[in-house]
Design an enzyme around this catalytic site. Structure first.
Site, short mmCIF file in Angstrom:
data_model
loop_
_atom_site.label_atom_id
_atom_site.label_comp_id
_atom_site.label_asym_id
_atom_site.label_seq_id
_atom_site.Cartn_x
_atom_site.Cartn_y
_atom_site.Cartn_z
N THR A 1 38.53 50.92 40.79
CA THR A 1 37.43 50.27 40.73
C THR A 1 36.15 51.07 40.77
OG1 THR A 1 37.27 49.75 42.97
CG2 THR A 1 38.33 47.92 41.43
N GLU A 2 35.01 50.72 40.51
CA GLU A 2 34.04 51.52 40.42
C GLU A 2 33.84 51.49 42.08
OE1 GLU A 2 29.98 50.14 39.80
OE2 GLU A 2 30.84 47.82 39.29
N CYS B 1 30.94 52.07 45.09
CA CYS B 1 29.43 52.24 45.40
C CYS B 1 29.21 53.30 46.40
CB CYS B 1 29.05 51.10 46.16
SG CYS B 1 28.98 49.64 44.87
N ASP C 1 36.01 42.67 46.51
CA ASP C 1 37.06 41.88 47.41
C ASP C 1 37.18 40.49 47.03
OD1 ASP C 1 37.69 44.35 48.70
OD2 ASP C 1 37.07 43.54 50.55
#
Length: 298
Positions: A106-107, A109, A173
């Site tokens: 996933t990306e 942050c 999530d």
């Protein structure tokens, strides 16, 4: 496009612990976070040249828990269909049969989750809190108006992530999310007790449980205190929540505008506004005024 695995003999290169089957993504040893179900490592996309989050779940731990494995794969399928600037984006997924792990990329942050970010930066203006809150609502609006409707069910500040350099907030999530379709009703008890709406315990609820959780997130952002931290057991939290007793942290909210906004989010389901309605709330009017002032200056 060829991908190159770092040469162990190159002292300046950071070695990958493993790569995905295509050798596009590499996983580093350091962990970004962990939960009851998965571990998240720092990874790298060699094609795009960007850091990513390598999420890894050891399926062997849940070999006798079919529903849990089903939820894990449901999260991946959900993420794969999500395209919104305030929802964490999924890039790829696969199952490693040899090690019995589910892996998905996933990306990432840059500043981690909102809870830790807020603890680190204790002096934050109400304007910043409003900006974060509005972005969370935009993500929730996307989930709730999605076809079919999606309820997050476990929204809290530890699974909301932030790119601190630009103030961009993203919901992540989705492992406990429920696809509820046209009925907008769900029935199982799941979530983080401090953030769970009263009707969640009654096993009959709609996407408005996420609005209640969002209200608790705003409370935490404002007070730096996890709701119901005065309780030393889940049972005590349950009794207070179902009796409609507000967490003690509410006493720390001195601004009447903020307090009223949180109370709207925590109202009974029939009186609780939707994400779309809250985005039009007067609470955010000052952000619009800032945009008008900026336009006038230009």
């Amino acid at each position: 496009m060829p991908c190159v695995i770092p040469d162990p003999s190159d002292e300046d290169a950071e070695p990958f612990v493993e790569t995905d089957p295509t050798a596009r993504y590499g996983r580093y040893a350091d962990m970004l976070g962990s939960g009851s179900v998965k571990k998240v490592y720092r990874g790298f996309d060699q094609v795009e040249g960007i850091e990513v989050a390598w999420n890894q779940v050891r399926l062997r731990s849940f070999i006798d828990d079919g529903p849990m494995i089903g939820r894990l794969y449901a999260e991946v399928r959900l993420l794969r269909s999500m395209k919104h600037e305030n929802i964490i984006e999924l890039y790829n997924m696969w199952t490693d049969e040899e090690t019995q792990t589910l892996n998905f990329i996933t990306e990432v942050c840059t500043s981690g989750n909102l809870r830790e970010y807020r603890k680190k930066h204790r002096h934050v203006s109400l304007k910043a809190v409003k900006k974060w809150s509005k972005q969370i609502l935009m993500g929730l609006e996307y989930l709730h108006t999605h076809e079919p409707c999606i309820i997050h069910r476990d929204l809290n500040c530890s699974n909301i992530f932030i790119n601190g350099n630009v103030g961009q907030v993203k919901i992540g999530d989705l492992g406990l999310a429920a696809i509820v379709g046209k009925s907008h009703a769900a029935h199982s008890i799941l979530g983080t007790p401090e953030f769970m709406a009263p009707e969640l315990y009654e096993e009959e609820y709609t996407e408005l449980v996420d609005i209640y959780s969002f209200g608790m997130c705003v409370l935490e952002m404002v007070t730096l205190e996890i709701p119901y931290s005065e309780c030393d057991s889940i049972a005590k939290i349950y009794r207070k929540v179902t009796a409609g007793v507000r967490p003690q942290a509410m006493n720390k909210v001195k601004d009447p505008e903020v307090r009223a906004f949180i109370e709207r989010c925590l109202a009974q389901p029939r009186a609780r506004p939707s994400a779309s309605q809250l985005l039009r709330d007067a609470f955010f009017d000052s952000l619009k005024e800032d945009m008008v002032d900026l336009a006038n200056q230009n």
